[in-house]
Write a protein that holds these residues in place. Structure first.
Motif, PDB file in Angstrom:
ATOM      1  N   VAL A 140    -110.529  29.155  36.183  1.00 27.18           N
ATOM      2  CA  VAL A 140    -111.415  29.964  37.075  1.00 27.18           C
ATOM      3  C   VAL A 140    -111.621  29.050  38.260  1.00 27.18           C
ATOM      4  CG1 VAL A 140    -113.656  31.058  37.325  1.00 27.18           C
ATOM      5  CG2 VAL A 140    -112.061  31.554  35.246  1.00 27.18           C
ATOM      6  N   PRO A 141    -112.292  27.831  38.311  1.00 33.21           N
ATOM      7  CA  PRO A 141    -112.606  27.019  39.472  1.00 33.21           C
ATOM      8  C   PRO A 141    -111.177  27.030  40.302  1.00 33.21           C
ATOM      9  CG  PRO A 141    -113.536  26.054  37.724  1.00 33.21           C
ATOM     10  CD  PRO A 141    -112.428  27.146  37.043  1.00 33.21           C
ATOM     11  N   ALA A 142    -111.106  27.304  41.572  1.00 32.06           N
ATOM     12  CA  ALA A 142    -110.060  27.247  42.355  1.00 32.06           C
ATOM     13  C   ALA A 142    -109.748  25.807  42.753  1.00 32.06           C
ATOM     14  CB  ALA A 142    -110.088  27.907  43.846  1.00 32.06           C
ATOM     15  N   THR A 143    -108.739  25.384  42.719  1.00 35.17           N
ATOM     16  CA  THR A 143    -108.203  23.824  43.072  1.00 35.17           C
ATOM     17  C   THR A 143    -106.990  24.127  43.867  1.00 35.17           C
ATOM     18  OG1 THR A 143    -106.866  23.666  41.019  1.00 35.17           O
ATOM     19  CG2 THR A 143    -109.253  22.581  41.085  1.00 35.17           C
ATOM     20  N   LYS A 144    -105.612  24.420  43.411  1.00 39.76           N
ATOM     21  CA  LYS A 144    -104.534  24.264  44.152  1.00 39.76           C
ATOM     22  C   LYS A 144    -104.411  25.560  45.107  1.00 39.76           C
ATOM     23  CE  LYS A 144    -101.861  26.309  40.039  1.00 39.76           C
ATOM     24  NZ  LYS A 144    -100.423  26.229  39.560  1.00 39.76           N
ATOM     25  N   THR A 145    -105.133  26.505  44.616  1.00 45.59           N
ATOM     26  CA  THR A 145    -105.137  27.711  45.432  1.00 45.59           C
ATOM     27  C   THR A 145    -105.940  27.535  46.713  1.00 45.59           C
ATOM     28  OG1 THR A 145    -106.656  28.712  44.282  1.00 45.59           O
ATOM     29  CG2 THR A 145    -104.572  29.590  43.978  1.00 45.59           C
ATOM     30  N   LEU A 194    -120.039  24.203  45.548  1.00 45.18           N
ATOM     31  CA  LEU A 194    -119.388  25.361  44.851  1.00 45.18           C
ATOM     32  C   LEU A 194    -118.815  24.899  43.486  1.00 45.18           C
ATOM     33  CD1 LEU A 194    -119.297  28.504  44.663  1.00 45.18           C
ATOM     34  CD2 LEU A 194    -117.043  28.102  45.709  1.00 45.18           C
ATOM     35  N   LYS A 195    -118.011  23.922  43.498  1.00 45.23           N
ATOM     36  CA  LYS A 195    -117.353  23.504  42.314  1.00 45.23           C
ATOM     37  C   LYS A 195    -118.444  23.053  41.259  1.00 45.23           C
ATOM     38  CE  LYS A 195    -113.459  24.602  43.076  1.00 45.23           C
ATOM     39  NZ  LYS A 195    -113.908  25.725  43.722  1.00 45.23           N
ATOM     40  N   LEU A 196    -119.353  21.992  41.692  1.00 41.01           N
ATOM     41  CA  LEU A 196    -120.502  21.517  40.734  1.00 41.01           C
ATOM     42  C   LEU A 196    -121.360  22.737  40.337  1.00 41.01           C
ATOM     43  CD1 LEU A 196    -121.220  18.475  42.804  1.00 41.01           C
ATOM     44  CD2 LEU A 196    -120.153  18.386  40.685  1.00 41.01           C
ATOM     45  N   LYS A 197    -121.615  23.842  41.149  1.00 46.16           N
ATOM     46  CA  LYS A 197    -122.501  24.790  40.479  1.00 46.16           C
ATOM     47  C   LYS A 197    -121.608  25.664  39.519  1.00 46.16           C
ATOM     48  CE  LYS A 197    -123.550  26.100  44.662  1.00 46.16           C
ATOM     49  NZ  LYS A 197    -123.896  26.957  46.194  1.00 46.16           N
ATOM     50  N   GLU A 198    -120.404  25.886  39.785  1.00 41.45           N
ATOM     51  CA  GLU A 198    -119.828  27.057  38.783  1.00 41.45           C
ATOM     52  C   GLU A 198    -119.223  26.232  37.723  1.00 41.45           C
ATOM     53  OE1 GLU A 198    -116.653  28.738  41.109  1.00 41.45           O
ATOM     54  OE2 GLU A 198    -115.352  26.964  41.314  1.00 41.45           O
ATOM     55  N   ALA A 199    -119.060  24.961  37.689  1.00 40.05           N
ATOM     56  CA  ALA A 199    -118.256  24.475  36.449  1.00 40.05           C
ATOM     57  C   ALA A 199    -119.471  23.446  35.715  1.00 40.05           C
ATOM     58  CB  ALA A 199    -116.982  23.460  36.860  1.00 40.05           C
ATOM     59  N   CYS A 200    -120.239  23.034  36.541  1.00 41.79           N
ATOM     60  CA  CYS A 200    -121.263  21.949  35.805  1.00 41.79           C
ATOM     61  C   CYS A 200    -122.553  22.500  35.771  1.00 41.79           C
ATOM     62  CB  CYS A 200    -121.204  20.660  36.730  1.00 41.79           C
ATOM     63  SG  CYS A 200    -119.577  20.004  36.743  1.00 41.79           S
ATOM     64  N   VAL A 246    -110.502  16.570  46.853  1.00 38.81           N
ATOM     65  CA  VAL A 246    -109.486  16.271  45.474  1.00 38.81           C
ATOM     66  C   VAL A 246    -110.360  15.409  44.592  1.00 38.81           C
ATOM     67  CG1 VAL A 246    -107.639  15.088  44.370  1.00 38.81           C
ATOM     68  CG2 VAL A 246    -107.047  16.700  46.307  1.00 38.81           C
ATOM     69  N   PRO A 247    -110.925  14.292  45.152  1.00 37.25           N
ATOM     70  CA  PRO A 247    -112.073  13.504  44.228  1.00 37.25           C
ATOM     71  C   PRO A 247    -113.222  14.580  43.837  1.00 37.25           C
ATOM     72  CG  PRO A 247    -111.390  12.416  46.144  1.00 37.25           C
ATOM     73  CD  PRO A 247    -110.784  13.435  46.404  1.00 37.25           C
ATOM     74  N   ALA A 248    -113.557  15.273  44.813  1.00 34.04           N
ATOM     75  CA  ALA A 248    -114.759  16.143  44.074  1.00 34.04           C
ATOM     76  C   ALA A 248    -114.301  17.120  43.213  1.00 34.04           C
ATOM     77  CB  ALA A 248    -115.109  17.090  45.368  1.00 34.04           C
ATOM     78  N   GLN A 249    -112.834  17.568  42.935  1.00 37.15           N
ATOM     79  CA  GLN A 249    -112.408  18.433  42.017  1.00 37.15           C
ATOM     80  C   GLN A 249    -112.332  17.446  40.758  1.00 37.15           C
ATOM     81  OE1 GLN A 249    -108.654  19.420  43.877  1.00 37.15           O
ATOM     82  NE2 GLN A 249    -109.374  21.161  44.759  1.00 37.15           N
ATOM     83  N   LEU A 250    -112.015  16.340  40.975  1.00 42.44           N
ATOM     84  CA  LEU A 250    -111.921  15.456  39.697  1.00 42.44           C
ATOM     85  C   LEU A 250    -113.414  15.041  39.007  1.00 42.44           C
ATOM     86  CD1 LEU A 250    -109.147  12.980  41.044  1.00 42.44           C
ATOM     87  CD2 LEU A 250    -108.754  14.535  39.365  1.00 42.44           C
TER      88      LEU A 250
END
Length: 347
Positions: free
Chosen positions: A147-152, A224-230, A317-321
């Motif tokens: 669900v979290p967008a990375t490559k898109t 947004l990534k930290l909110k939606e996944a963590c 990318v580091p934020a995604q990781l």
């Protein structure tokens, strides 16, 4: 530490190839964009979620290097208020990962009815967005399952860089083609500093993520990534806005994550913010920013040297990781955050 590989982590690793394929497909379309853009003077970006964060990058890029005024659309003006306005001379750029979010497609159609020319940016070939747009820039990220967008997301940024080239930005397409190599370099780096940041984020309830200019989009997307996944209360802010009051929330229990290119006009301000955060006794973690930002932060993830205009494609990318690893350390599934689906419909 768990070594389970998530789908999100696999898709993060797929980004270099997704970007190469996307650039191969889209760079030859710069001339088509140029021809369409001759009828326009300014750009209206239409997006939500991660795509809206990508639009922020596009807005800075087109204004700083393409000499065109840009605006971020409020889709409810079209879909809820049904307002009519004169959009002649406007290039409306709608961005949607799936190309099937009705609000975005409807807003682009509304813009066309108001006189705008239209560009669609999507990973969904044959989607309603591609069918409705005058020109469709279809990214080649492949099927994205997490669900979290990375490559898109990163391929959207690449598409926006191609858009800027088509709009006359004085930028080097050859440097853009080098971005996949840059991301491979980031993915191959030792993970000790990234791992240490993850460990220090365990137990915090919130964080402030800040950048400015081109890197502002990265701050928004990282938050947004930290909110939606963590499930963190993460705020993505320009450091200019942060200094106008929200910096009061930064303390020893609410760290700041600061993102910046290794050079450029916003780097000194980012370093000054890190110094102020540290002086207040709060943790400061850096992504990029070279030696200057690293020297002002408790921990920093180094990034390769690339021009400021390209830095956001690799800075995320580091934020995604960090997000993927932190979610697993907290016992969450980063592939399927609660309450979220791959396509979000709003009205």
């Amino acid at each position: 530490m768990t070594t389970t590989t998530s789908v999100m982590r696999s898709e993060i690793a797929q980004q270099p190839e997704a970007l190469r394929t996307t650039l191969d497909a889209l760079l030859p379309m710069a001339g088509e964009i140029e021809r369409l853009a001759r009828e326009t003077r300014q750009v209206l970006f239409i997006a939500r979620g991660s795509s809206d964060n990508a639009a922020v990058y596009g807005s800075y890029l087109v204004q700083a290097h393409g000499g065109r005024l840009t605006t971020l659309a409020s889709p409810s003006i079209a879909t809820t208020y049904h307002a009519k306005m004169d959009l002649s001379g406007v290039l409306a750029v709608a961005i949607s990962q799936s190309g099937r979010t009705e609000e975005i497609v409807d807003t682009m159609r509304w813009a066309a009815e108001c006189g705008a020319r239209t560009v669609g940016i999507t990973n969904g070939a044959g989607s309603p967005l591609t069918e409705a747009a005058d020109v469709a820039l279809v990214t080649r990220a492949g099927n994205e399952l997490a669900v979290p967008a990375t490559k898109t997301y990163t391929t959207q940024l690449a598409a926006l860089a191609v858009l800027a080239l088509g709009l006359g930005a004085d930028l080097d397409a050859g440097r853009l083609r080098g971005v996949p190599d840059t991301i491979e370099e980031v993915l191959a780096q030792p993970t000790d500093r990234l791992d240490a940041i993850v460990e220090r984020l365990i137990g915090v309830k919130g964080a402030v993520i800040s950048g400015r200019g081109m890197a502002f989009s990265t701050a928004l997307e990282a938050a947004l990534k930290l909110k939606e996944a963590c499930y963190l209360h993460a705020m993505g802010l320009s450091y200019a806005d942060l200094l106008h009051g929200p910096i009061a929330v930064v303390d020893r229990d609410t760290p700041a994550i600061l993102v910046a290119a290794n050079s450029g006009p916003t780097l000194p301000g980012t370093v000054a913010l890190a110094e102020r955060v540290a002086a207040a006794g709060a943790p400061a973690y850096g992504i990029g920013g070279g030696a200057a930002l690293a020297g002002a932060c408790d921990l920093a993830v180094p990034m390769p040297d690339v021009p400021e205009w390209l830095a956001p494609i690799s800075l995320i990318v580091p934020a995604q990781l960090i997000t993927e690893q932190l979610a697993r350390r907290l016992g969450y599934n980063p592939d399927a955050p609660r309450g979220l689906g791959k396509v979000t419909q709003t009205s």
